[in-house]
Write a protein that holds these residues in place. Structure first.
Motif, short mmCIF file in Angstrom:
data_model
loop_
_atom_site.label_atom_id
_atom_site.label_comp_id
_atom_site.label_asym_id
_atom_site.label_seq_id
_atom_site.Cartn_x
_atom_site.Cartn_y
_atom_site.Cartn_z
N ALA A 37 -23.45 -0.75 1.85
CA ALA A 37 -22.01 -1.02 1.95
C ALA A 37 -21.52 -1.71 0.69
O ALA A 37 -20.42 -1.41 0.19
CB ALA A 37 -21.72 -1.88 3.17
N GLY A 38 -22.30 -2.61 0.15
CA GLY A 38 -21.94 -3.28 -1.10
C GLY A 38 -21.85 -2.31 -2.27
O GLY A 38 -20.91 -2.36 -3.06
N VAL A 39 -22.83 -1.41 -2.37
CA VAL A 39 -22.83 -0.42 -3.44
C VAL A 39 -21.63 0.52 -3.30
O VAL A 39 -20.96 0.82 -4.29
CB VAL A 39 -24.17 0.38 -3.44
CG1 VAL A 39 -24.08 1.58 -4.36
CG2 VAL A 39 -25.31 -0.52 -3.84
N VAL A 40 -21.35 0.96 -2.08
CA VAL A 40 -20.19 1.84 -1.85
C VAL A 40 -18.89 1.12 -2.22
O VAL A 40 -18.01 1.70 -2.86
CB VAL A 40 -20.15 2.33 -0.38
CG1 VAL A 40 -18.83 2.98 -0.04
CG2 VAL A 40 -21.30 3.30 -0.13
N ALA A 41 -18.78 -0.14 -1.87
CA ALA A 41 -17.57 -0.91 -2.20
C ALA A 41 -17.42 -1.03 -3.72
O ALA A 41 -16.31 -0.88 -4.25
CB ALA A 41 -17.63 -2.29 -1.57
N ILE A 42 -18.52 -1.26 -4.41
CA ILE A 42 -18.45 -1.36 -5.88
C ILE A 42 -18.04 -0.04 -6.49
O ILE A 42 -17.20 0.00 -7.41
CB ILE A 42 -19.80 -1.85 -6.44
CG1 ILE A 42 -20.01 -3.32 -6.06
CG2 ILE A 42 -19.88 -1.66 -7.94
CD1 ILE A 42 -21.39 -3.84 -6.38
N VAL A 43 -18.58 1.06 -5.99
CA VAL A 43 -18.22 2.39 -6.51
C VAL A 43 -16.74 2.67 -6.27
O VAL A 43 -16.03 3.13 -7.16
CB VAL A 43 -19.12 3.48 -5.89
CG1 VAL A 43 -18.58 4.87 -6.18
CG2 VAL A 43 -20.54 3.34 -6.39
N ILE A 44 -16.26 2.38 -5.07
CA ILE A 44 -14.85 2.62 -4.75
C ILE A 44 -13.94 1.78 -5.64
O ILE A 44 -12.94 2.27 -6.17
CB ILE A 44 -14.58 2.35 -3.25
CG1 ILE A 44 -15.24 3.44 -2.40
CG2 ILE A 44 -13.08 2.27 -2.96
CD1 ILE A 44 -15.19 3.17 -0.91
N LEU A 45 -14.28 0.52 -5.82
CA LEU A 45 -13.46 -0.35 -6.68
C LEU A 45 -13.47 0.12 -8.13
O LEU A 45 -12.44 0.06 -8.81
CB LEU A 45 -13.94 -1.79 -6.57
CG LEU A 45 -13.66 -2.48 -5.23
CD1 LEU A 45 -14.30 -3.86 -5.20
CD2 LEU A 45 -12.15 -2.59 -5.00
N THR A 46 -14.62 0.62 -8.60
CA THR A 46 -14.69 1.13 -9.97
C THR A 46 -13.82 2.37 -10.14
O THR A 46 -13.10 2.50 -11.13
CB THR A 46 -16.15 1.45 -10.34
OG1 THR A 46 -16.94 0.28 -10.16
CG2 THR A 46 -16.26 1.94 -11.77
N LEU A 48 -11.20 3.16 -8.34
CA LEU A 48 -9.81 2.71 -8.29
C LEU A 48 -9.37 2.10 -9.61
O LEU A 48 -8.24 2.33 -10.06
CB LEU A 48 -9.61 1.70 -7.15
CG LEU A 48 -9.57 2.28 -5.74
CD1 LEU A 48 -9.52 1.16 -4.71
CD2 LEU A 48 -8.37 3.20 -5.58
N LEU A 49 -10.23 1.34 -10.25
CA LEU A 49 -9.92 0.75 -11.55
C LEU A 49 -9.65 1.83 -12.59
O LEU A 49 -8.69 1.75 -13.35
CB LEU A 49 -11.06 -0.17 -12.00
CG LEU A 49 -10.89 -0.81 -13.37
CD1 LEU A 49 -9.74 -1.82 -13.33
CD2 LEU A 49 -12.18 -1.49 -13.78
N VAL A 50 -10.50 2.85 -12.62
CA VAL A 50 -10.32 3.94 -13.57
C VAL A 50 -9.02 4.68 -13.30
O VAL A 50 -8.26 4.99 -14.23
CB VAL A 50 -11.53 4.90 -13.52
CG1 VAL A 50 -11.26 6.18 -14.29
CG2 VAL A 50 -12.77 4.22 -14.04
N VAL A 51 -8.72 4.96 -12.04
CA VAL A 51 -7.50 5.68 -11.69
C VAL A 51 -6.26 4.87 -12.07
O VAL A 51 -5.30 5.40 -12.64
CB VAL A 51 -7.49 6.03 -10.18
CG1 VAL A 51 -6.13 6.52 -9.72
CG2 VAL A 51 -8.54 7.08 -9.88
N VAL A 52 -6.26 3.59 -11.78
CA VAL A 52 -5.11 2.74 -12.09
C VAL A 52 -4.92 2.65 -13.60
O VAL A 52 -3.78 2.73 -14.09
CB VAL A 52 -5.27 1.34 -11.46
CG1 VAL A 52 -4.28 0.35 -12.02
CG2 VAL A 52 -5.13 1.42 -9.96
#
Length: 158
Positions: A37-46, A48-52
């Motif tokens: 879950a931690g790894v998935v959260a980090i991937v999702i946040l990364t 999102l950062l790239v998209v923004v």
């Protein structure tokens, strides 16, 4: 209740605390799920950062292009003059094309690069034509005609 637990923990030796921590109730599956879950959260946040960042960059480019067009319309530039002015801004290394409307030094450095390229690639006559267009742009932008020699490169005269 918490005070009692704190007192009991204080009475344990470090070795006893370590053994108690190793014998926790959690199974290996809950620990793996927690890590996943931690790894998935980090991937999702990364992602999102790239998209923004991409969205912000394209929005800034749209705003810059809109300002360039607005400024060009305000001073009455033709389509060819706009293209040459964009090329001047690019050769000057400006991040925002509209900056060329107010930065004399950037305009001059980009213009000299264009005239020199025209001379090298297409000859003296093409360089003279580009030099005339650059001089006209300089006047339309309202930059002071500090020296008529500014656009006389490699023996060209305006």
């Amino acid at each position: 209740m918490t005070a009692t637990i704190n007192i009991m923990l204080a009475m344990l030796t470090p070795l006893q605390r370590w053994n108690a921590a190793r014998q926790s109730d959690g199974s290996i599956m809950t620990q793996r799920w927690f890590i996943a879950a931690g790894v998935v959260a980090i991937v999702i946040l990364t992602v999102l950062l790239v998209v923004v960042n991409y969205y912000r960059r394209t929005q800034k480019q749209r705003i810059s292009a809109g300002r360039f067009i607005e400024y060009a319309d305000r001073i009455g530039l033709t389509g060819r003059e706009c293209q040459i002015l964009r090329d001047i801004a690019a050769r000057a290394g400006l991040r925002h094309n509209e900056s060329v409307f107010s930065m004399v030094e950037a305009f001059d450095s980009g213009a000299s690069a264009i005239v020199e390229d025209a001379l090298a690639l297409r000859g003296v006559e093409a360089s003279k034509r580009v030099s005339v267009v650059v001089s006209t742009l300089r006047e339309k932008l309202g930059f002071e005609s500090q020296a008529a020699d500014r656009f006389q490169w490699a023996g060209n005269s305006v």
